[in-house]
Design an enzyme around this catalytic site. Structure first.
Site, PDB file in Angstrom:
ATOM      1  N   SER A  45       0.806  -1.294   0.010  1.00  0.00           N
ATOM      2  CA  SER A  45      -0.065   0.064  -0.036  1.00  0.00           C
ATOM      3  C   SER A  45       0.936   1.182  -0.120  1.00  0.00           C
ATOM      4  O   SER A  45       1.689   1.283   0.891  1.00  0.00           O
ATOM      5  CB  SER A  45      -0.919  -0.143   1.049  1.00  0.00           C
ATOM      6  OG  SER A  45      -1.873   0.793   1.101  1.00  0.00           O
ATOM      7  N   GLU A  46       0.723   2.203  -0.971  1.00  0.00           N
ATOM      8  CA  GLU A  46       1.493   3.364  -1.241  1.00  0.00           C
ATOM      9  C   GLU A  46       1.786   4.255  -0.053  1.00  0.00           C
ATOM     10  O   GLU A  46       2.762   5.079   0.055  1.00  0.00           O
ATOM     11  CB  GLU A  46       1.313   3.860  -2.395  1.00  0.00           C
ATOM     12  CG  GLU A  46       0.245   4.689  -2.468  1.00  0.00           C
ATOM     13  CD  GLU A  46      -1.265   3.990  -3.181  1.00  0.00           C
ATOM     14  OE1 GLU A  46      -1.202   2.647  -3.080  1.00  0.00           O
ATOM     15  OE2 GLU A  46      -2.023   4.680  -3.516  1.00  0.00           O
ATOM     16  N   ASN A  47       0.999   4.051   0.833  1.00  0.00           N
ATOM     17  CA  ASN A  47       1.114   5.106   2.199  1.00  0.00           C
ATOM     18  C   ASN A  47       2.050   4.463   2.985  1.00  0.00           C
ATOM     19  O   ASN A  47       2.505   5.075   4.079  1.00  0.00           O
ATOM     20  CB  ASN A  47      -0.066   5.200   2.889  1.00  0.00           C
ATOM     21  CG  ASN A  47      -0.862   3.920   3.634  1.00  0.00           C
ATOM     22  OD1 ASN A  47      -0.897   3.034   2.468  1.00  0.00           O
ATOM     23  ND2 ASN A  47      -1.261   3.925   4.601  1.00  0.00           N
ATOM     24  N   SER A  87       8.538   4.032  -0.644  1.00  0.00           N
ATOM     25  CA  SER A  87       7.269   3.460  -1.120  1.00  0.00           C
ATOM     26  C   SER A  87       7.147   3.496  -2.788  1.00  0.00           C
ATOM     27  O   SER A  87       7.125   2.692  -3.503  1.00  0.00           O
ATOM     28  CB  SER A  87       6.041   3.854  -0.426  1.00  0.00           C
ATOM     29  OG  SER A  87       4.790   3.102  -1.012  1.00  0.00           O
TER      30      SER A  87
END
Lengths: 218, 232
Positions: A45-47, A87
């Site tokens: 997840s890019e966070n 990320s």
């Protein structure tokens, strides 16, 4: 015609053992529920989390552990947290094997639009532009037509673009299609859906070669 | 030991004034510098530019600064959860620069690391690339993006020490480490402020050299935007 969950189920068949996968918001999120037995994948997840697990049990949620949709999540053994630049090093550096995201429009040359409707909706692109610009393997999960019944598979996108020439495959409620550069090549039909129905719902060029099988979703 | 500790949020924000550019860590409401935002509201600084991935919600986070019409411009990647934001943007009261999330993170990191600019494939062929230099490398097209230039970076960490060393927790890390040292002054607020020597040097995420001021935060709400649970 497939439900949104069945679209996710069909896409889950594209996920291979050992893949790192980034799932967008909406239908793509549902793919995590349908990964076949025996296939080991890690969700990014890019966070800033790799190794995302299911939603927490009630009362066990942690405000400091969320996904890119800002939902509370858990992590699986082997998970890691990292900063946003790291990320996107995973994403831009093509370390993520498969990206599944939603779209408002896809064009027959692989262009995608999913972040803005001028004058109406301006939420922003989030990580979508980084994902589509770098990922080798991008699958779009969406309904074949919009709420007004207009095709979302077009000759050319009418909305502001998120990325150019990047989409490889599209799975909709009607069909599985490959973006070939010469149009949307029809690979599979949803159960009970005819080629004619798919043609009528497709704004761009639809390439039909030979017999088109019905898709298996179980 | 170079002591970075300040006793209060008001001391931490000394020098903040109208028209400045701020970086604020956080993803949604996760890992936002709650104390610094509350102090910016109290100070009432106006016409500021905020670099932050999101713009909070109507009644929390940067939404509080929007309510007071304190923000002139937002630089963000996603602003979906804020009606007041959308209203101010569509009416033209608020300038908004929407940029890809990875580009936002890297423009912070570039400023931290001393790079004036970098090439990224994100946004090529879209309106994000309009007016920017583009270049081909090995058959692929890239857009030249500039490092940010900000006056203050406000970040939130889980633990810190008086030397300014920081440790983050979970996905509350997000943009916070990338913003440390990316502005003229970095102000870190922490849930737990420890004396030097209490944190293991091997476990430090951000060394104190990137932090000018550190203070013990108070009354963290840590609001959850989308509570999602499953039943047992």
């Amino acid at each position: 015609m497939l439900s949104k969950d069945e679209i996710a189920k069909r896409i889950a068949k594209e996920v291979k053992d050992g893949y790192y996968v980034n799932l967008g918001i909406g239908i793509p999120t549902l793919v995590a529920n349908h990964i076949p037995e025996g296939i080991e994948v890690e969700f990014q997840s890019e966070n800033g989390v790799l190794g995302m697990g299911p939603f927490p049990y009630e009362g066990e949620e942690d405000a400091d552990v969320i996904n890119a949709g800002k939902q509370t999540i858990t992590t699986l053994p082997g998970a890691s947290f990292f900063d946003s630049a790291t990320s996107f090093s995973m994403i831009r550096g093509q370390h993520v094997d498969l990206t599944i995201l939603g779209a408002m429009e896809v064009a027959e040359n692989g262009d995608i639009a999913n972040w803005k409707i001028p004058g109406k909706m301006v939420k922003g692109m989030g990580g979508a532009m980084d994902l589509v610009a770098s990922a080798e393997n991008i699958i779009v999960a969406m309904m074949h037509t919009n709420k007004r019944g207009e095709s979302k598979l077009l000759k050319k996108c009418s909305l502001p673009l998120t990325g150019v020439g990047c989409v490889k495959k599209v799975v909709t409620n009607l069909a599985v299609l490959e973006v070939t550069g010469e149009g949307f090549k029809l690979l599979e039909r949803a159960p009970g859906v005819s080629i004619e129905e798919i043609e009528n719902a497709t704004g761009g060029m639809l390439v039909v070669e030979g017999d088109i099988p019905e898709m298996h979703i179980d | 030991m170079i002591n970075k500790r300040v006793v209060s949020v008001s001391e931490a924000l000394q020098g903040v004034s109208d028209g400045m550019t701020f970086m604020l860590g956080g993803f949604g409401l996760c890992g936002i510098p709650e104390n610094a935002i509350a102090e910016l509201v109290r100070l009432g600084v106006k016409n500021v530019t905020c670099i932050s991935n999101n713009a909070g919600v109507d009644d929390f986070g940067l939404g509080l600064l929007l309510q007071g019409r304190q923000i002139k411009k937002m630089v963000s990647s996603y602003v979906g959860e804020n009606d007041e934001f959308e209203r101010q943007m569509l009416s033209g009261e608020l300038a908004v620069e929407l940029i890809p999330q990875g580009t936002l993170a890297e423009r912070c990191r570039a400023a931290q690391a001393g790079f004036p600019a970098f090439y990224t494939p994100a946004g090529f062929g879209t309106e994000v690339a309009e007016g920017k230099e583009t270049r081909e490398f090995d058959g692929k097209m890239y857009v030249l993006e500039r490092a940010f230039d900000a006056d203050f970076a406000f970040v939130k960490a889980w633990k810190g020490d008086e030397a300014g060393n920081l440790v983050f927790k979970g996905t509350a890390r997000n943009f916070n480490p990338n913003m440390c040292g990316a502005a003229k002054i970095t102000v870190a607020e922490v849930e737990e402020l420890h004396p030097v020597g209490a944190l293991d040097p091997d476990q430090i995420h951000i060394p104190g050299i990137f932090v000018q001021r550190i203070f013990q935060g108070t009354n963290y709400e840590k609001r959850i935007e989308q509570l999602t649970v499953r039943s047992k």
